[in-house]
Structures are given as C-alpha cells and as structure tokens.
Design a protein around this motif. Structure first.
Motif, PDB file in Angstrom:
ATOM      1  N   LEU A 174      39.927  38.140  28.872  1.00 18.00           N
ATOM      2  CA  LEU A 174      40.441  39.486  29.104  1.00 18.00           C
ATOM      3  C   LEU A 174      39.605  40.227  30.144  1.00 18.00           C
ATOM      4  CD1 LEU A 174      41.292  40.621  25.457  1.00 18.00           C
ATOM      5  CD2 LEU A 174      42.875  39.883  27.248  1.00 18.00           C
ATOM      6  N   GLY A 175      38.300  39.993  30.104  1.00 22.38           N
ATOM      7  CA  GLY A 175      37.428  40.668  31.059  1.00 22.38           C
ATOM      8  C   GLY A 175      37.728  40.297  32.492  1.00 22.38           C
ATOM      9  N   LEU A 176      38.144  39.061  32.711  1.00 25.51           N
ATOM     10  CA  LEU A 176      38.437  38.623  34.074  1.00 25.51           C
ATOM     11  C   LEU A 176      39.559  39.450  34.695  1.00 25.51           C
ATOM     12  CD1 LEU A 176      38.217  34.742  33.680  1.00 25.51           C
ATOM     13  CD2 LEU A 176      36.558  36.258  34.752  1.00 25.51           C
ATOM     14  N   VAL A 177      40.546  39.832  33.875  1.00 21.15           N
ATOM     15  CA  VAL A 177      41.663  40.623  34.395  1.00 21.15           C
ATOM     16  C   VAL A 177      41.329  42.110  34.421  1.00 21.15           C
ATOM     17  CG1 VAL A 177      44.039  41.336  33.967  1.00 21.15           C
ATOM     18  CG2 VAL A 177      43.394  38.947  33.701  1.00 21.15           C
ATOM     19  N   LEU A 178      40.786  42.617  33.315  1.00 20.56           N
ATOM     20  CA  LEU A 178      40.579  44.057  33.192  1.00 20.56           C
ATOM     21  C   LEU A 178      39.429  44.561  34.051  1.00 20.56           C
ATOM     22  CD1 LEU A 178      41.084  44.441  29.327  1.00 20.56           C
ATOM     23  CD2 LEU A 178      42.749  44.806  31.164  1.00 20.56           C
ATOM     24  N   LEU A 179      38.425  43.706  34.295  1.00 24.73           N
ATOM     25  CA  LEU A 179      37.261  44.146  35.054  1.00 24.73           C
ATOM     26  C   LEU A 179      37.360  43.837  36.541  1.00 24.73           C
ATOM     27  CD1 LEU A 179      34.445  43.042  32.570  1.00 24.73           C
ATOM     28  CD2 LEU A 179      35.484  45.305  32.825  1.00 24.73           C
ATOM     29  N   GLY A 180      38.282  42.949  36.910  1.00 25.56           N
ATOM     30  CA  GLY A 180      38.425  42.600  38.318  1.00 25.56           C
ATOM     31  C   GLY A 180      38.632  43.797  39.230  1.00 25.56           C
ATOM     32  N   PRO A 181      39.516  44.751  38.857  1.00 24.38           N
ATOM     33  CA  PRO A 181      39.732  45.908  39.731  1.00 24.38           C
ATOM     34  C   PRO A 181      38.487  46.758  39.962  1.00 24.38           C
ATOM     35  CG  PRO A 181      41.530  45.700  38.158  1.00 24.38           C
ATOM     36  CD  PRO A 181      40.482  44.714  37.750  1.00 24.38           C
ATOM     37  N   LEU A 182      37.497  46.678  39.056  1.00 27.04           N
ATOM     38  CA  LEU A 182      36.278  47.465  39.256  1.00 27.04           C
ATOM     39  C   LEU A 182      35.573  47.078  40.550  1.00 27.04           C
ATOM     40  CD1 LEU A 182      34.737  47.501  35.651  1.00 27.04           C
ATOM     41  CD2 LEU A 182      36.019  49.318  36.793  1.00 27.04           C
ATOM     42  N   THR A 183      35.619  45.790  40.889  1.00 25.17           N
ATOM     43  CA  THR A 183      34.943  45.356  42.114  1.00 25.17           C
ATOM     44  C   THR A 183      35.657  45.862  43.353  1.00 25.17           C
ATOM     45  OG1 THR A 183      36.164  43.267  42.337  1.00 25.17           O
ATOM     46  CG2 THR A 183      34.238  43.269  40.892  1.00 25.17           C
ATOM     47  N   ASP A 184      36.976  46.089  43.249  1.00 24.52           N
ATOM     48  CA  ASP A 184      37.724  46.643  44.377  1.00 24.52           C
ATOM     49  C   ASP A 184      37.556  48.154  44.480  1.00 24.52           C
ATOM     50  OD1 ASP A 184      38.793  44.113  45.045  1.00 24.52           O
ATOM     51  OD2 ASP A 184      40.367  44.345  43.543  1.00 24.52           O
ATOM     52  N   ARG A 185      37.200  48.803  43.363  1.00 20.40           N
ATOM     53  CA  ARG A 185      37.027  50.254  43.350  1.00 20.40           C
ATOM     54  C   ARG A 185      35.598  50.658  43.713  1.00 20.40           C
ATOM     55  NH1 ARG A 185      38.903  54.494  40.166  1.00 20.40           N
ATOM     56  NH2 ARG A 185      40.959  53.595  40.507  1.00 20.40           N
ATOM     57  N   PHE A 186      34.611  50.021  43.083  1.00 18.33           N
ATOM     58  CA  PHE A 186      33.223  50.465  43.212  1.00 18.33           C
ATOM     59  C   PHE A 186      32.369  49.568  44.105  1.00 18.33           C
ATOM     60  CE2 PHE A 186      34.708  51.903  39.006  1.00 18.33           C
ATOM     61  CZ  PHE A 186      34.619  53.270  39.207  1.00 18.33           C
ATOM     62  N   GLY A 187      32.918  48.449  44.554  1.00 17.83           N
ATOM     63  CA  GLY A 187      32.146  47.541  45.393  1.00 17.83           C
ATOM     64  C   GLY A 187      31.642  46.344  44.616  1.00 17.83           C
ATOM     65  N   ARG A 188      31.256  45.301  45.344  1.00 22.81           N
ATOM     66  CA  ARG A 188      30.854  44.042  44.703  1.00 22.81           C
ATOM     67  C   ARG A 188      29.444  44.125  44.120  1.00 22.81           C
ATOM     68  NH1 ARG A 188      36.144  43.439  45.720  1.00 22.81           N
ATOM     69  NH2 ARG A 188      36.623  42.580  47.779  1.00 22.81           N
ATOM     70  N   ARG A 189      28.503  44.656  44.884  1.00 28.09           N
ATOM     71  CA  ARG A 189      27.102  44.627  44.465  1.00 28.09           C
ATOM     72  C   ARG A 189      26.848  45.432  43.187  1.00 28.09           C
ATOM     73  NH1 ARG A 189      22.196  47.338  45.568  1.00 28.09           N
ATOM     74  NH2 ARG A 189      20.398  45.913  45.733  1.00 28.09           N
ATOM     75  N   PRO A 190      27.333  46.690  43.077  1.00 29.23           N
ATOM     76  CA  PRO A 190      27.095  47.425  41.826  1.00 29.23           C
ATOM     77  C   PRO A 190      27.682  46.723  40.609  1.00 29.23           C
ATOM     78  CG  PRO A 190      27.866  48.906  43.551  1.00 29.23           C
ATOM     79  CD  PRO A 190      28.045  47.522  44.071  1.00 29.23           C
ATOM     80  N   CYS A 191      28.858  46.131  40.769  1.00 35.58           N
ATOM     81  CA  CYS A 191      29.482  45.441  39.639  1.00 35.58           C
ATOM     82  C   CYS A 191      28.709  44.179  39.271  1.00 35.58           C
ATOM     83  CB  CYS A 191      30.931  45.098  39.976  1.00 35.58           C
ATOM     84  SG  CYS A 191      32.023  46.537  40.065  1.00 35.58           S
ATOM     85  N   LEU A 192      28.199  43.470  40.270  1.00 30.93           N
ATOM     86  CA  LEU A 192      27.406  42.277  39.986  1.00 30.93           C
ATOM     87  C   LEU A 192      26.129  42.646  39.245  1.00 30.93           C
ATOM     88  CD1 LEU A 192      26.907  39.281  40.197  1.00 30.93           C
ATOM     89  CD2 LEU A 192      26.080  39.609  42.539  1.00 30.93           C
ATOM     90  N   LEU A 193      25.457  43.693  39.705  1.00 28.48           N
ATOM     91  CA  LEU A 193      24.251  44.153  39.016  1.00 28.48           C
ATOM     92  C   LEU A 193      24.575  44.601  37.589  1.00 28.48           C
ATOM     93  CD1 LEU A 193      22.594  46.204  41.901  1.00 28.48           C
ATOM     94  CD2 LEU A 193      21.686  44.115  40.875  1.00 28.48           C
ATOM     95  N   GLY A 194      25.682  45.329  37.429  1.00 27.12           N
ATOM     96  CA  GLY A 194      26.065  45.794  36.099  1.00 27.12           C
ATOM     97  C   GLY A 194      26.415  44.649  35.167  1.00 27.12           C
ATOM     98  N   GLY A 195      27.105  43.634  35.691  1.00 22.30           N
ATOM     99  CA  GLY A 195      27.472  42.490  34.865  1.00 22.30           C
ATOM    100  C   GLY A 195      26.257  41.722  34.375  1.00 22.30           C
ATOM    101  N   VAL A 196      25.310  41.462  35.269  1.00 22.04           N
ATOM    102  CA  VAL A 196      24.097  40.737  34.875  1.00 22.04           C
ATOM    103  C   VAL A 196      23.281  41.574  33.890  1.00 22.04           C
ATOM    104  CG1 VAL A 196      21.962  39.680  35.702  1.00 22.04           C
ATOM    105  CG2 VAL A 196      24.055  39.470  37.055  1.00 22.04           C
ATOM    106  N   ALA A 197      23.209  42.891  34.115  1.00 24.77           N
ATOM    107  CA  ALA A 197      22.467  43.763  33.199  1.00 24.77           C
ATOM    108  C   ALA A 197      23.097  43.762  31.807  1.00 24.77           C
ATOM    109  CB  ALA A 197      22.421  45.184  33.762  1.00 24.77           C
ATOM    110  N   LEU A 198      24.428  43.780  31.742  1.00 20.94           N
ATOM    111  CA  LEU A 198      25.100  43.743  30.443  1.00 20.94           C
ATOM    112  C   LEU A 198      24.866  42.402  29.750  1.00 20.94           C
ATOM    113  CD1 LEU A 198      26.900  45.271  28.486  1.00 20.94           C
ATOM    114  CD2 LEU A 198      28.896  44.384  29.707  1.00 20.94           C
ATOM    115  N   PHE A 199      24.819  41.330  30.525  1.00 22.93           N
ATOM    116  CA  PHE A 199      24.509  40.018  29.950  1.00 22.93           C
ATOM    117  C   PHE A 199      23.102  40.019  29.354  1.00 22.93           C
ATOM    118  CE2 PHE A 199      22.817  35.737  30.093  1.00 22.93           C
ATOM    119  CZ  PHE A 199      23.852  34.970  29.576  1.00 22.93           C
ATOM    120  N   ILE A 200      22.164  40.654  30.040  1.00 21.27           N
ATOM    121  CA  ILE A 200      20.791  40.748  29.520  1.00 21.27           C
ATOM    122  C   ILE A 200      20.779  41.502  28.196  1.00 21.27           C
ATOM    123  CG2 ILE A 200      18.511  41.757  29.937  1.00 21.27           C
ATOM    124  CD1 ILE A 200      18.979  41.229  32.928  1.00 21.27           C
TER     125      ILE A 200
END
Length: 419
Positions: free
Chosen positions: A80-106
């Motif tokens: 579900l995350g793959l679909v629902l979170l995908g648009p975030l990278t188009d809205r806020f940019g790739r780098r912030p979302c990548l940092l946020g994803g890794v931080a949430l994994f931590i």
C-alpha cells in the motif's frame, strides 16, 4: 521525456545523464550502490527477520498465527505504501522523501529492538515497511530522473544486480546475527545499517526534481491525483499487468519449492537453501546481459525474448517431469535458474517502459509498478497453494500461463498504446 520504446537504440558510447534542469550529472558507482541499498531496505529487513520468527514465537509464547502478523502486516503496508506514498516524491522532491523514509525505517527498527511484546513488534515492523516503501520509491525516482531513454532499463538492471547480491546472503547473515545476540540483534543491525545510509544520503545525494516540475500543493485527493493521471495513460495498466505477471513467477516458486523438496523429491527442507542460490544467480545473469547488450538490442527485443526464454524454461521443466526425473536439479535448473534468466531480461526492461510512460510523475509510476508486483505475487502464491504440494505441475502451469499472457499483451502492444 518520450516513451522509451519510441527512442532508437544507441549502439555506441554512453549517453550522458541529465537532471530535470538540463544539468549534466556524472554517474558514479558509489551513488548507484547507495540508492540500491536504500531500495533494498524492505526486502533485506524481511529476509533478515524470517530466520528469527521461531525464536520470537518462543519468547512471547505466541501462536503461529499471531507471530505471522509480524510478517504479513509489513507486506501489506509495503504494498500500500508504494502507491500511497509515491505521489509524495512528486510533490516534495526525491531527497526529502528518501531521508524521511530511511529515518522512519530507523525508528521502526529501534522500536523493534526494544519491543516488550509481540503487538509492539508488529507495529515496529509495519513502520519499517512504510519507511522502506518510501525509500524504495524515492531511490527509484532518482534513478529515473538521472537515466534518460533506454538508459533507464540498464540502470534498473544494475540496481537489481546489486540488490540480488545482498539478498542472496541475507538469510545467512540473519542466522549469524541471531546466533550472536538473538532476534533483537537483527533489529539493532537494521538501525546501524540505516544510520549509515541516512548519513550517505544526507552527504552525497542531491535533489533531482526541480521545484518547477513538482506537483502543485493541495489536499489529500490532489496528492493522489498524479497516480490517477498515470493510470489513465494509454497502455499503462497493461504495462502494470506485464510487470506483475513477470514478477509473480519468482514468489510463486519460493512459496512452493520448500514443500516440493520434501513431498515431491523426498529431500530434507534444509536442502532448499543450497538450491535457492540458482534463482538470484539466474536473474543476476539476465541483468548482466541487459547491461552488456541492452542498448544495442533495444526494448523491442528484450521483452519478448526474455519472456519467451522464461516460457521455454517452463516447458523444459515440464518435459523433464513428464520423463520421470525426480531430482531437485530437474526443477531448479530450468524453472529456477533459466526462468529467472529470462525474467532478468524482460522485467527491468518492461519496468523501465512503464516508468518512462509515467513521466514526469515517476514517483507515482514506481509506486504503481511496485504495487502491481506485490498484488500479482499474492495472487500467484494463492493459486499455487490451492493445489497439491507434492507435484511441480501447478507451479509450472501457473508460471507458463503468466508468460503466455505477457507475450499476448506484447503482441497487441500497437493496439493498447494507441488506445
């Protein structure tokens, strides 16, 4: 960016990479390794965790059904995350979302390492999956931004090869971590690994989606609008079906092969680990072929050729079974190594075609591609599970039928691309 299938194959030299601003970007192996590692966080966490499930069950005195929730719920969250979170990278940019994803994994891994009960561990694993899903989409979107035209298929294949190397050794690493410090050591390792990746992204990865190309701000429905925009593009749903059908052969095989080892071949289930390496190595070889010859041959050849090769591998295995060969190699060589070689040719190429068609909403495109893989994998696993587990025929027929459907869609491509 025009659809990749409309671009003529480049036969010599290496095309430069560009960001959306037109700035030339130097590609380097270190960046690809970093992005591949971020992409593989979810699968790696799962493969490291699976060997610890019996110990988790014993420590918390849980039933099999209860402890399975720490596996099944994260899979649902990832899909579900793959679909629902995908648009975030188009809205806020790739780098912030990548940092946020890794931080949430931590955060999820840390919570898992300290979890006092099974319920909190399940929540922690879900947080891991949500974070890894966002990291997956963001990393793939960055690769798409930096890989013009048919270079994208080569980049996807290159990343997949790196991921396969890691995944091949993940179960053994999980056993080592458990022997060292129990199941909590697996979660602690996730924290340490993700911290390294977070530092690498913060220091080395720059933004690849200019603000001028980002989706306009709005409400929740507006956030999902890019996904709908991508879905209604001519032929995109068919591309998702092709991606899902190709990918489904791999989890279908994994879900039934351990049972076949015991019930069809009379071997101990532990032997499965020795034969398992044939699958990722076959896919690895297919990816290597794409990297070496993909630009010369082009997508027009790779997708039907790879799918046909996989279908022939299924037919070869059927022939061996019909002749009465009852040895694991009669299954794992054709339906494992050879079939996955064909998938290694076709899957990254059709994935690149789908994501290219989704441009500039490539974050949404990657999310839909990943979700299609998860959904079709679940369907294939359920289908092969409906039949007896003492015969490989249901598996072979399911995989063969999937390849036939992919070829049928490919043969009719002129119709659905013009729809």
């Amino acid at each position: 960016m025009p659809p990749a299938e409309l671009l003529p194959p480049v036969r010599t030299g290496s095309p430069p990479s560009f960001t959306g601003t037109g700035t030339r970007v130097k590609r380097n192996p270190g960046q690809m390794v970093l992005l591949a590692a971020c992409t593989s966080l979810g699968p790696l966490a799962l493969n490291l965790y699976l060997p610890s499930v019996p110990e988790v069950q014993a420590q918390f005195g849980a039933s099999v059904a209860d402890v399975q929730a720490t596996v099944s719920l994260p899979l649902v969250a990832f899909g579900l995350g793959l679909v629902l979170l995908g648009p975030l990278t188009d809205r806020f940019g790739r780098r912030p979302c990548l940092l946020g994803g890794v931080a949430l994994f931590i955060a999820g891994s840390l919570l898992g390492a300290l979890a006092p009960g099974l319920g909190l561990l399940a929540i922690a694993r879900v947080l891991q999956s949500i974070g890894s899903a966002l990291a997956f989409i963001s990393s793939r979107a960055i690769v798409a931004d930096l890989s013009p035209g048919e270079q994208l298929a080569r980049s996807v294949a290159q990343m997949t090869m790196l991921i396969l190397v890691v995944q091949s050794f993940a179960p053994m690493l999980g056993n080592l971590l458990i022997a060292t410090g129990g199941w909590r050591m697996v979660q602690s390792f996730g924290v340490a690994l993700a911290l390294v990746l977070l530092g690498g992204v913060a220091l080395k990865q720059r933004e690849t989606l200019p603000r001028a190309q980002r989706a306009a701000p709005g409400g929740a429905l507006d956030l999902l609008r890019p996904t709908g925009t991508v879905l209604v593009r001519p032929g995109f749903v068919v591309l998702l079906l092709q991606v899902g059908l190709l990918y489904s052969a791999y989890p279908a095989f994994l879900s039934i092969a351990p049972h076949l080892m015991v019930e069809a071949f009379g071997r101990p289930p532990t032997e499965f680990a020795y034969y398992f390496v044939m699958l990722p190595m076959g896919y690895f070889a297919g990816n290597a072929f794409v990297l070496r010859f993909g630009r010369r041959l082009g997508q027009e050849w790779l997708i039907p050729a790879g799918t046909t090769f996989a279908l022939l591998a299924c037919l070869l295995c059927m022939l061996l079974m019909a002749l009465g060969l009852r040895h694991p190699l009669a299954l794992f060589i054709p339906a494992g190594a050879l079939l996955n070689f064909g998938l290694g040719l076709a899957l990254p190429t059709v994935s690149a075609r789908a994501v290219t068609r989704s441009s500039p909403q490539v974050g949404s495109g990657w999310g839909l591609v990943g979700c299609a893989q998860q959904v079709m994998a679940a369907v294939a696993v359920q289908v092969v599970g409906l039949f007896r587990t003492d015969s490989p025929w249901p598996l072979l027929l399911t995989c063969g039928a999937a390849m036939v459907l992919v070829l049928a869609f490919e043969a009719a491509r002129g119709r659905w691309t013009a729809a």
